[in-house]
Design a protein around this motif. Structure first.
Motif, PDB file in Angstrom:
ATOM      1  N   LEU A   1       0.833  -1.213   0.000  1.00  9.70           N
ATOM      2  CA  LEU A   1       0.000   0.000   0.000  1.00  9.70           C
ATOM      3  C   LEU A   1       0.864   1.258   0.000  1.00  9.70           C
ATOM      4  CD1 LEU A   1      -2.671  -0.932   2.716  1.00  9.70           C
ATOM      5  CD2 LEU A   1      -3.011  -0.876   0.236  1.00  9.70           C
ATOM      6  N   GLY A   2       2.195   1.080   0.060  1.00 10.76           N
ATOM      7  CA  GLY A   2       3.076   2.247  -0.003  1.00 10.76           C
ATOM      8  C   GLY A   2       3.743   2.611   1.312  1.00 10.76           C
ATOM      9  N   PHE A   3       3.480   1.832   2.375  1.00  8.25           N
ATOM     10  CA  PHE A   3       4.166   2.134   3.646  1.00  8.25           C
ATOM     11  C   PHE A   3       5.625   1.700   3.552  1.00  8.25           C
ATOM     12  CE2 PHE A   3      -0.222   2.187   4.793  1.00  8.25           C
ATOM     13  CZ  PHE A   3      -0.327   3.073   5.850  1.00  8.25           C
ATOM     14  N   VAL A   4       6.526   2.490   4.144  1.00 10.52           N
ATOM     15  CA  VAL A   4       7.947   2.119   4.091  1.00 10.52           C
ATOM     16  C   VAL A   4       8.576   2.218   5.484  1.00 10.52           C
ATOM     17  CG1 VAL A   4       8.422   2.737   1.687  1.00 10.52           C
ATOM     18  CG2 VAL A   4       8.535   4.502   3.466  1.00 10.52           C
ATOM     19  N   GLY A   5       9.653   1.449   5.643  1.00  8.08           N
ATOM     20  CA  GLY A   5      10.487   1.531   6.863  1.00  8.08           C
ATOM     21  C   GLY A   5       9.674   1.406   8.139  1.00  8.08           C
ATOM     22  N   GLU A   6       9.973   2.310   9.075  1.00  9.73           N
ATOM     23  CA  GLU A   6       9.345   2.219  10.398  1.00  9.73           C
ATOM     24  C   GLU A   6       7.837   2.432  10.368  1.00  9.73           C
ATOM     25  OE1 GLU A   6      11.322   4.897  13.013  1.00  9.73           O
ATOM     26  OE2 GLU A   6      13.198   3.744  12.970  1.00  9.73           O
ATOM     27  N   GLU A   7       7.358   3.063   9.298  1.00  5.71           N
ATOM     28  CA  GLU A   7       5.908   3.281   9.182  1.00  5.71           C
ATOM     29  C   GLU A   7       5.138   1.962   9.237  1.00  5.71           C
ATOM     30  OE1 GLU A   7       6.269   6.935   5.952  1.00  5.71           O
ATOM     31  OE2 GLU A   7       5.132   5.132   5.417  1.00  5.71           O
ATOM     32  N   VAL A   8       5.787   0.908   8.707  1.00  7.07           N
ATOM     33  CA  VAL A   8       5.100  -0.383   8.623  1.00  7.07           C
ATOM     34  C   VAL A   8       4.746  -0.890  10.021  1.00  7.07           C
ATOM     35  CG1 VAL A   8       5.291  -2.793   7.838  1.00  7.07           C
ATOM     36  CG2 VAL A   8       6.277  -0.936   6.465  1.00  7.07           C
ATOM     37  N   GLY A   9       5.757  -0.898  10.895  1.00 11.85           N
ATOM     38  CA  GLY A   9       5.537  -1.372  12.269  1.00 11.85           C
ATOM     39  C   GLY A   9       4.517  -0.502  12.996  1.00 11.85           C
ATOM     40  N   ARG A  10       4.651   0.812  12.787  1.00 14.74           N
ATOM     41  CA  ARG A  10       3.716   1.723  13.472  1.00 14.74           C
ATOM     42  C   ARG A  10       2.280   1.473  13.017  1.00 14.74           C
ATOM     43  NH1 ARG A  10       7.665   5.835  13.511  1.00 14.74           N
ATOM     44  NH2 ARG A  10       6.961   6.632  11.495  1.00 14.74           N
ATOM     45  N   ALA A  11       2.122   1.250  11.703  1.00 11.97           N
ATOM     46  CA  ALA A  11       0.774   1.024  11.160  1.00 11.97           C
ATOM     47  C   ALA A  11       0.192  -0.289  11.681  1.00 11.97           C
ATOM     48  CB  ALA A  11       0.824   1.014   9.630  1.00 11.97           C
ATOM     49  N   LEU A  12       1.035  -1.325  11.751  1.00 11.34           N
ATOM     50  CA  LEU A  12       0.542  -2.603  12.274  1.00 11.34           C
ATOM     51  C   LEU A  12       0.071  -2.431  13.723  1.00 11.34           C
ATOM     52  CD1 LEU A  12       3.193  -5.116  10.856  1.00 11.34           C
ATOM     53  CD2 LEU A  12       0.752  -5.047  10.278  1.00 11.34           C
ATOM     54  N   ASP A  13       0.853  -1.660  14.465  1.00 15.62           N
ATOM     55  CA  ASP A  13       0.500  -1.424  15.868  1.00 15.62           C
ATOM     56  C   ASP A  13      -0.851  -0.699  15.966  1.00 15.62           C
ATOM     57  OD1 ASP A  13       1.248  -1.502  18.677  1.00 15.62           O
ATOM     58  OD2 ASP A  13       1.470   0.687  18.520  1.00 15.62           O
ATOM     59  N   ARG A  14      -1.031   0.336  15.103  1.00 16.03           N
ATOM     60  CA  ARG A  14      -2.310   1.079  15.090  1.00 16.03           C
ATOM     61  C   ARG A  14      -3.472   0.136  14.799  1.00 16.03           C
ATOM     62  NH1 ARG A  14      -0.653   6.566  15.009  1.00 16.03           N
ATOM     63  NH2 ARG A  14      -2.688   7.408  14.449  1.00 16.03           N
ATOM     64  N   LEU A  15      -3.258  -0.723  13.800  1.00 21.39           N
ATOM     65  CA  LEU A  15      -4.336  -1.627  13.384  1.00 21.39           C
ATOM     66  C   LEU A  15      -4.657  -2.648  14.470  1.00 21.39           C
ATOM     67  CD1 LEU A  15      -3.337  -2.141   9.660  1.00 21.39           C
ATOM     68  CD2 LEU A  15      -5.408  -1.025  10.533  1.00 21.39           C
ATOM     69  N   MET A  16      -3.609  -3.177  15.062  1.00 22.00           N
ATOM     70  CA  MET A  16      -3.825  -4.165  16.127  1.00 22.00           C
ATOM     71  C   MET A  16      -4.668  -3.554  17.239  1.00 22.00           C
ATOM     72  SD  MET A  16      -2.823  -7.298  16.779  1.00 22.00           S
ATOM     73  CE  MET A  16      -4.316  -7.838  17.574  1.00 22.00           C
ATOM     74  N   LEU A  17      -4.288  -2.356  17.673  1.00 22.31           N
ATOM     75  CA  LEU A  17      -5.027  -1.716  18.768  1.00 22.31           C
ATOM     76  C   LEU A  17      -6.456  -1.370  18.341  1.00 22.31           C
ATOM     77  CD1 LEU A  17      -2.167   0.463  20.293  1.00 22.31           C
ATOM     78  CD2 LEU A  17      -3.212  -1.593  21.277  1.00 22.31           C
ATOM     79  N   ALA A  18      -6.622  -0.971  17.053  1.00 26.38           N
ATOM     80  CA  ALA A  18      -7.970  -0.645  16.559  1.00 26.38           C
ATOM     81  C   ALA A  18      -8.864  -1.889  16.594  1.00 26.38           C
ATOM     82  CB  ALA A  18      -7.886  -0.074  15.150  1.00 26.38           C
ATOM     83  N   VAL A  19      -8.305  -3.029  16.200  1.00 34.14           N
ATOM     84  CA  VAL A  19      -9.088  -4.270  16.223  1.00 34.14           C
ATOM     85  C   VAL A  19      -9.427  -4.645  17.675  1.00 34.14           C
ATOM     86  CG1 VAL A  19      -8.986  -6.765  15.770  1.00 34.14           C
ATOM     87  CG2 VAL A  19      -8.238  -5.133  14.013  1.00 34.14           C
ATOM     88  N   ILE A  20      -8.419  -4.568  18.534  1.00 34.76           N
ATOM     89  CA  ILE A  20      -8.653  -4.909  19.947  1.00 34.76           C
ATOM     90  C   ILE A  20      -9.744  -4.031  20.554  1.00 34.76           C
ATOM     91  CG2 ILE A  20      -7.608  -4.692  22.254  1.00 34.76           C
ATOM     92  CD1 ILE A  20      -5.035  -5.875  21.073  1.00 34.76           C
ATOM     93  N   ARG A  21      -9.720  -2.748  20.199  1.00 31.12           N
ATOM     94  CA  ARG A  21     -10.708  -1.821  20.790  1.00 31.12           C
ATOM     95  C   ARG A  21     -12.057  -1.867  20.093  1.00 31.12           C
ATOM     96  NH1 ARG A  21      -6.153   2.673  20.681  1.00 31.12           N
ATOM     97  NH2 ARG A  21      -5.031   2.018  22.572  1.00 31.12           N
ATOM     98  N   GLY A  22     -12.141  -2.683  19.044  1.00 28.71           N
ATOM     99  CA  GLY A  22     -13.415  -2.788  18.318  1.00 28.71           C
ATOM    100  C   GLY A  22     -13.662  -1.589  17.407  1.00 28.71           C
ATOM    101  N   GLU A  23     -12.628  -0.840  17.085  1.00 34.85           N
ATOM    102  CA  GLU A  23     -12.795   0.337  16.214  1.00 34.85           C
ATOM    103  C   GLU A  23     -12.756  -0.054  14.746  1.00 34.85           C
ATOM    104  OE1 GLU A  23     -10.449   3.062  19.508  1.00 34.85           O
ATOM    105  OE2 GLU A  23      -9.550   2.780  17.519  1.00 34.85           O
ATOM    106  N   CYS A  24     -12.262  -1.263  14.505  1.00 39.97           N
ATOM    107  CA  CYS A  24     -12.165  -1.722  13.113  1.00 39.97           C
ATOM    108  C   CYS A  24     -12.292  -3.233  13.100  1.00 39.97           C
ATOM    109  CB  CYS A  24     -10.802  -1.292  12.560  1.00 39.97           C
ATOM    110  SG  CYS A  24     -10.495  -1.877  10.878  1.00 39.97           S
ATOM    111  N   PRO A  25     -13.146  -3.791  12.205  1.00 40.55           N
ATOM    112  CA  PRO A  25     -13.227  -5.252  12.137  1.00 40.55           C
ATOM    113  C   PRO A  25     -11.920  -5.834  11.606  1.00 40.55           C
ATOM    114  CG  PRO A  25     -14.727  -4.220  10.549  1.00 40.55           C
ATOM    115  CD  PRO A  25     -14.023  -3.109  11.233  1.00 40.55           C
ATOM    116  N   ASN A  26     -11.643  -7.073  11.989  1.00 43.98           N
ATOM    117  CA  ASN A  26     -10.409  -7.705  11.527  1.00 43.98           C
ATOM    118  C   ASN A  26     -10.633  -8.329  10.154  1.00 43.98           C
ATOM    119  OD1 ASN A  26      -7.789  -8.719  11.505  1.00 43.98           O
ATOM    120  ND2 ASN A  26      -8.345 -10.572  12.658  1.00 43.98           N
TER     121      ASN A  26
END
Ligand code: ATP
Ligand code: MG
Length: 400
Positions: free
Chosen positions: A360-385
């Protein structure tokens, strides 16, 4: 108290009978006799005999015999039903370093051997011919629930300071009290513990913590604990019933949590100094950090904690929270439900991975940060998995 004759395993009977048949003395001694009288399970049968190790080897030349501690007069006989440690009656010479006798002398006298033993409850012996031999009123002390040094307590602790911790350990595991003069000598001689090896200290410390009487022993002997672990100076104990129903290593963490301003560092420092194994140290430190940094009283908090620390650490952290009255059994049930639900709590369960984000165009450290955002969003029910939803969510985030 069970004063019935001991029913000995075949191997022990064989050994005792063989010695007696050639005119030597031989007895079951120490822990086995103590546990028999107390009605507790017996794990090993140690034997004490008037025969020298050479005589023993000759007598059992057809059996498998190993020189396990020949310098101290101990050999091990390996029989079909188990191993038997056989030690020659002995007296200990002068103690030079508060731990090891400078020399030992073999003796033909049972009394010599019983007098060198640490506590009255450990200084009894037995064979079928003679019955119980109890020179130091160990039976009376068992009835009274007392750990009492054989002989002059202060002298015995000066000879071998490890006995100080053995006293605490036996009192804790048997649920006994320590007799007054023995207790006074423990307090008087506690500094000598600095001459005992850290590994031996840790073994006794662990057994003490495991004991059913550990709460009382730790309470009464706080000052001894601070000699073996200065990090626990000013020891505070969690609530008694909760302490008693926790496992030993949760109890241990509870002590640091209750007593220290910075329990993670003081636990680590104390355990390293006691040469505990690294895996255990890391495990304990993560349970402490997890409890201190996560909200474990709700499902989202528990899932987040699993994501950060792993399931085992969260389980220990909740046990520790229960021990210290911060959490309850309900929270442990919530953890089990989270695990049973199979809902994702780690990146491997997320429906998108690093590669997906790179495409999707993410590079370097952005990748890890984005995964972390998504994981927390799923855990909090803000986004379906679901992959599409995750892509939409993270691209939307990136635009914001
Ligand atoms: P357990 O094996 O259940 O921990 P135990 O009484 O068998 O308890 P061991 O350490 O196996 O304990 O020692 C066997 C016996 O040797 C003891 O019962 C005691 O008589 C004697 N003993 C052990 N260590 C010492 C010591 N440091 N000083 C004096 N006697 C000791
Ligand atoms: Mg033993």
């Amino acid at each position: 108290m069970n004063t019935q004759p001991m029913s000995l395993p075949d191997g022990a009977k064989y050994i005792l009978e063989r010695y007696l048949s050639v005119g030597h003395d031989a007895y079951i001694v120490g822990g086995a006799v103590r546990n028999h009288l107390l009605g507790l399970p017996i794990y090993d049968y140690d034997i004490t005999t008037s025969a020298t190790p050479e005589e023993t080897k000759e007598l059992f030349s057809l059996d498998r015999i190993v020189d396990t501690g020949i310098r101290h007069g101990t050999v091990t006989l390996v029989l079909d039903d188990g191993q038997y440690e056989i030690t020659t009656f002995r007296t200990d010479g002068e103690y030079l370093d508060n731990r090891h006798p400078s020399s030992i002398c073999f003796s033909r006298s049972l009394d010599d051997d019983l007098s060198r033993r640490d506590f009255t409850v450990n200084a009894m012996c037995y064979n079928d011919a003679v019955g119980f031999v109890d020179r130091f009123s160990g039976m009376a002390d068992i009835r009274a629930g007392l750990i009492r040094a054989v002989g002059e307590p202060a002298v015995r602790f000066s000879e071998d300071a490890l006995r100080i911790l053995r006293a605490l350990r036996f009192a804790s595991t048997l649920g006994f009290r320590i007799e007054k003069e023995t207790a006074a000598a423990i307090l008087e001689k506690k500094e000598l513990l600095s001459s005992v090896s850290r590994e031996r200290i840790f073994t006794e410390w662990r057994k003490t913590l495991e004991g059913s009487g550990s709460y009382d022993i730790l309470t009464y002997y706080k000052v001894v604990i601070s000699v073996i672990s200065p990090e626990l100076e000013g020891l505070e104990l969690p609530q008694r019933d909760r302490f008693s129903s926790a496992e030993w290593y949760i109890r241990q963490l509870g002590l640091f949590l209750a007593s220290s301003e910075d329990p993670v560092s003081s636990f680590g420092a104390a355990m390293r100094s006691l040469r505990a194994d690294n895996f255990r140290i890391r495990q304990g430190a993560s349970a402490l950090s997890c409890l201190l940094s996560e909200r474990l009283d709700n499902t989202v908090g528990i899932k987040t904690a699993i994501y950060h620390f792993g399931t085992d650490a969260v389980r220990d952290a909740i046990s520790l929270g229960i021990l210290t009255d911060r959490l309850s059994a309900e929270n442990m049930k919530a953890l089990d439900s989270v695990i049973d639900s199979g809902e994702p709590t780690s990146l491997s369960g997320l429906e998108i991975d690093g590669r997906g984000l790179i495409s999707l165009g993410f590079v370097g450290e952005e990748v890890g940060r984005a995964l972390d955002r998504l994981m927390l969003a799923v855990i909090r029910g803000e986004c379906p998995n679901e992959r599409e939803a995750l892509v939409e969510y993270i691209l939307g985030e990136a635009l914001r």
